[in-house]
Scaffold this active site. Structure first.
Site, PDB file in Angstrom:
ATOM      1  N   GLU A 132      29.948 -47.961  21.629  1.00  0.00           N
ATOM      2  CA  GLU A 132      29.673 -48.232  23.036  1.00  0.00           C
ATOM      3  C   GLU A 132      30.615 -47.363  23.838  1.00  0.00           C
ATOM      4  O   GLU A 132      31.783 -47.196  23.474  1.00  0.00           O
ATOM      5  CB  GLU A 132      29.917 -49.718  23.332  1.00  0.00           C
ATOM      6  CG  GLU A 132      29.560 -50.163  24.740  1.00  0.00           C
ATOM      7  CD  GLU A 132      30.693 -50.073  25.754  1.00  0.00           C
ATOM      8  OE1 GLU A 132      30.452 -50.339  26.934  1.00  0.00           O
ATOM      9  OE2 GLU A 132      31.831 -49.736  25.358  1.00  0.00           O
ATOM     10  N   ASP A 166      36.257 -54.635  19.819  1.00  0.00           N
ATOM     11  CA  ASP A 166      37.294 -53.593  19.750  1.00  0.00           C
ATOM     12  C   ASP A 166      37.755 -53.378  18.311  1.00  0.00           C
ATOM     13  O   ASP A 166      38.506 -52.448  18.032  1.00  0.00           O
ATOM     14  CB  ASP A 166      38.512 -54.001  20.596  1.00  0.00           C
ATOM     15  CG  ASP A 166      38.178 -54.109  22.077  1.00  0.00           C
ATOM     16  OD1 ASP A 166      37.285 -53.369  22.542  1.00  0.00           O
ATOM     17  OD2 ASP A 166      38.794 -54.940  22.771  1.00  0.00           O
ATOM     18  N   HIS A 182      33.348 -51.113  20.569  1.00  0.00           N
ATOM     19  CA  HIS A 182      33.480 -51.147  22.030  1.00  0.00           C
ATOM     20  C   HIS A 182      34.475 -50.091  22.507  1.00  0.00           C
ATOM     21  O   HIS A 182      35.654 -50.143  22.177  1.00  0.00           O
ATOM     22  CB  HIS A 182      33.946 -52.554  22.428  1.00  0.00           C
ATOM     23  CG  HIS A 182      34.118 -52.766  23.883  1.00  0.00           C
ATOM     24  ND1 HIS A 182      35.347 -53.031  24.451  1.00  0.00           N
ATOM     25  CD2 HIS A 182      33.219 -52.768  24.895  1.00  0.00           C
ATOM     26  CE1 HIS A 182      35.196 -53.198  25.745  1.00  0.00           C
ATOM     27  NE2 HIS A 182      33.913 -53.046  26.042  1.00  0.00           N
ATOM     28  N   ARG A 183      33.946 -49.095  23.222  1.00  0.00           N
ATOM     29  CA  ARG A 183      34.757 -47.932  23.638  1.00  0.00           C
ATOM     30  C   ARG A 183      35.342 -47.238  22.408  1.00  0.00           C
ATOM     31  O   ARG A 183      36.455 -46.716  22.431  1.00  0.00           O
ATOM     32  CB  ARG A 183      35.856 -48.321  24.627  1.00  0.00           C
ATOM     33  CG  ARG A 183      35.348 -49.109  25.827  1.00  0.00           C
ATOM     34  CD  ARG A 183      36.470 -49.511  26.784  1.00  0.00           C
ATOM     35  NE  ARG A 183      36.030 -50.611  27.640  1.00  0.00           N
ATOM     36  CZ  ARG A 183      36.827 -51.327  28.414  1.00  0.00           C
ATOM     37  NH1 ARG A 183      38.112 -51.060  28.474  1.00  0.00           N
ATOM     38  NH2 ARG A 183      36.354 -52.324  29.139  1.00  0.00           N
ATOM     39  N   HIS A 202      36.132 -45.513  31.258  1.00  0.00           N
ATOM     40  CA  HIS A 202      35.727 -46.846  31.712  1.00  0.00           C
ATOM     41  C   HIS A 202      36.036 -47.108  33.183  1.00  0.00           C
ATOM     42  O   HIS A 202      35.170 -47.510  33.944  1.00  0.00           O
ATOM     43  CB  HIS A 202      36.396 -47.933  30.859  1.00  0.00           C
ATOM     44  CG  HIS A 202      36.053 -49.321  31.300  1.00  0.00           C
ATOM     45  ND1 HIS A 202      36.791 -50.006  32.255  1.00  0.00           N
ATOM     46  CD2 HIS A 202      35.028 -50.142  30.960  1.00  0.00           C
ATOM     47  CE1 HIS A 202      36.231 -51.186  32.460  1.00  0.00           C
ATOM     48  NE2 HIS A 202      35.162 -51.304  31.682  1.00  0.00           N
ATOM     49  N   ASP A 234      31.380 -45.596  28.103  1.00  0.00           N
ATOM     50  CA  ASP A 234      31.116 -45.713  29.536  1.00  0.00           C
ATOM     51  C   ASP A 234      31.015 -44.327  30.156  1.00  0.00           C
ATOM     52  O   ASP A 234      31.814 -43.446  29.822  1.00  0.00           O
ATOM     53  CB  ASP A 234      32.267 -46.460  30.221  1.00  0.00           C
ATOM     54  CG  ASP A 234      32.556 -47.786  29.542  1.00  0.00           C
ATOM     55  OD1 ASP A 234      31.837 -48.748  29.833  1.00  0.00           O
ATOM     56  OD2 ASP A 234      33.491 -47.848  28.711  1.00  0.00           O
ATOM     57  N   GLU A 246      26.983 -47.181  28.650  1.00  0.00           N
ATOM     58  CA  GLU A 246      27.076 -48.028  29.852  1.00  0.00           C
ATOM     59  C   GLU A 246      27.287 -47.155  31.075  1.00  0.00           C
ATOM     60  O   GLU A 246      28.247 -46.382  31.143  1.00  0.00           O
ATOM     61  CB  GLU A 246      28.227 -49.036  29.734  1.00  0.00           C
ATOM     62  CG  GLU A 246      28.290 -49.933  30.962  1.00  0.00           C
ATOM     63  CD  GLU A 246      29.425 -50.946  30.948  1.00  0.00           C
ATOM     64  OE1 GLU A 246      29.801 -51.409  32.046  1.00  0.00           O
ATOM     65  OE2 GLU A 246      29.942 -51.264  29.861  1.00  0.00           O
ATOM     66  N   LYS A 285      28.577 -46.664  34.551  1.00  0.00           N
ATOM     67  CA  LYS A 285      29.582 -47.322  35.390  1.00  0.00           C
ATOM     68  C   LYS A 285      29.347 -46.951  36.858  1.00  0.00           C
ATOM     69  O   LYS A 285      30.139 -46.239  37.475  1.00  0.00           O
ATOM     70  CB  LYS A 285      30.993 -46.896  34.964  1.00  0.00           C
ATOM     71  CG  LYS A 285      31.392 -47.348  33.572  1.00  0.00           C
ATOM     72  CD  LYS A 285      31.486 -48.847  33.434  1.00  0.00           C
ATOM     73  CE  LYS A 285      32.646 -49.409  34.231  1.00  0.00           C
ATOM     74  NZ  LYS A 285      32.803 -50.860  33.990  1.00  0.00           N
TER      75      LYS A 285
END
Length: 244
Positions: free
Chosen positions: A34, A228, A7-8, A49, A36, A108, A110
């Protein structure tokens, strides 16, 4: 087997949405990353993000009101000062880098608060340029945007992000031609996963950092999780699968 998406990047141990964080995800052999995306003032698709740079960089201001060159001068090392200067990457930079590995990429969009014009088109264009359509998943809390992506690029998977428990979300997902649900993990139980699967939808809950919850999700046979801590998640997945 459930895919583990960093995640990120490995955001629990490295500065989120930076190349150093994505490289760590590759090092620990996560299945995917992942990230953003938003648009800089000059139309460059950038990886960050928040709609402002305030939290994750040493600057202040709105992402959409700064050029890519201005954004690149900011240090996005956030809480992890030991990594020195970490610039905000462009999506192009990340996609160039993933040419050298086999990571899945969850992008993702945003655009649920700031309506970035043509973010979908520009993102799709980059994915196509690097021939990554088969490795990419588009997701967003902006479901209108996911419908747009599906229309523009029907061959790229879309997933719906959402926070609250929804009544039979598979019916809604089918109307948008989405292939996956990305729910907030507290809303997920075994019967939900089974019903989603029975309705031909993939389930990938977010963002799961606690060992017990990871274990539970793997037992439910979700298709993936966002975490994370991808290295920790890999160990727990192996342990859980052995015990099933």
């Amino acid at each position: 087997m459930a895919h583990i998406f960093a995640h990120r990047g490995s955001a629990g141990t490295h500065p989120e949405n930076t190349m150093v964080s994505f490289m760590e995800a590759e090092r620990v052999q996560a299945d995917g990353i992942e990230l953003d995306v938003q648009l800089a003032k000059d139309g460059v698709v950038v990886v960050i993000h928040d709609e402002t740079v305030n939290r994750t960089t040493d600057g202040t201001g709105w992402v959409g009101q700064m050029t890519y060159r201005q954004l690149r001068k900011l240090n996005a090392n956030y809480e992890f000062k030991q990594y020195g200067f970490c610039p905000i990457p462009s999506l192009q930079e990340v996609l160039e880098w993933v040419q050298g590995n086999s990571l899945l990429i969850n992008i993702e969009l945003k655009n649920n608060l700031v309506p970035y014009e043509r973010l979908e088109e520009k993102t799709i264009e980059l994915v196509e340029r690097y021939r990554l359509a088969s490795r990419v998943i588009f997701s967003s809390f902006n479901h209108e945007s996911m419908a747009t992506c599906r229309t523009l690029a029907p061959h790229i998977e879309t997933a719906l992000l959402y926070m609250e428990k929804l009544h039979q979300p598979w019916n809604y997902a089918h109307t948008l031609r989405a292939l996956a649900l990305h729910p907030y993990h507290p809303t997920v139980d075994r019967s939900f996963v089974e019903a989603a699967h029975a309705n031909d939808l993939l389930v990938r809950p977010f963002t799961i950092n606690k060992e017990e919850r990871m274990k539970t999700m793997f037992q439910y046979k979700v298709n993936g999780i966002f975490t994370d801590f991808p290295e920790k998640a890999k160990h727990i997945r192996e342990k859980t699968l052995r015990s099933l």
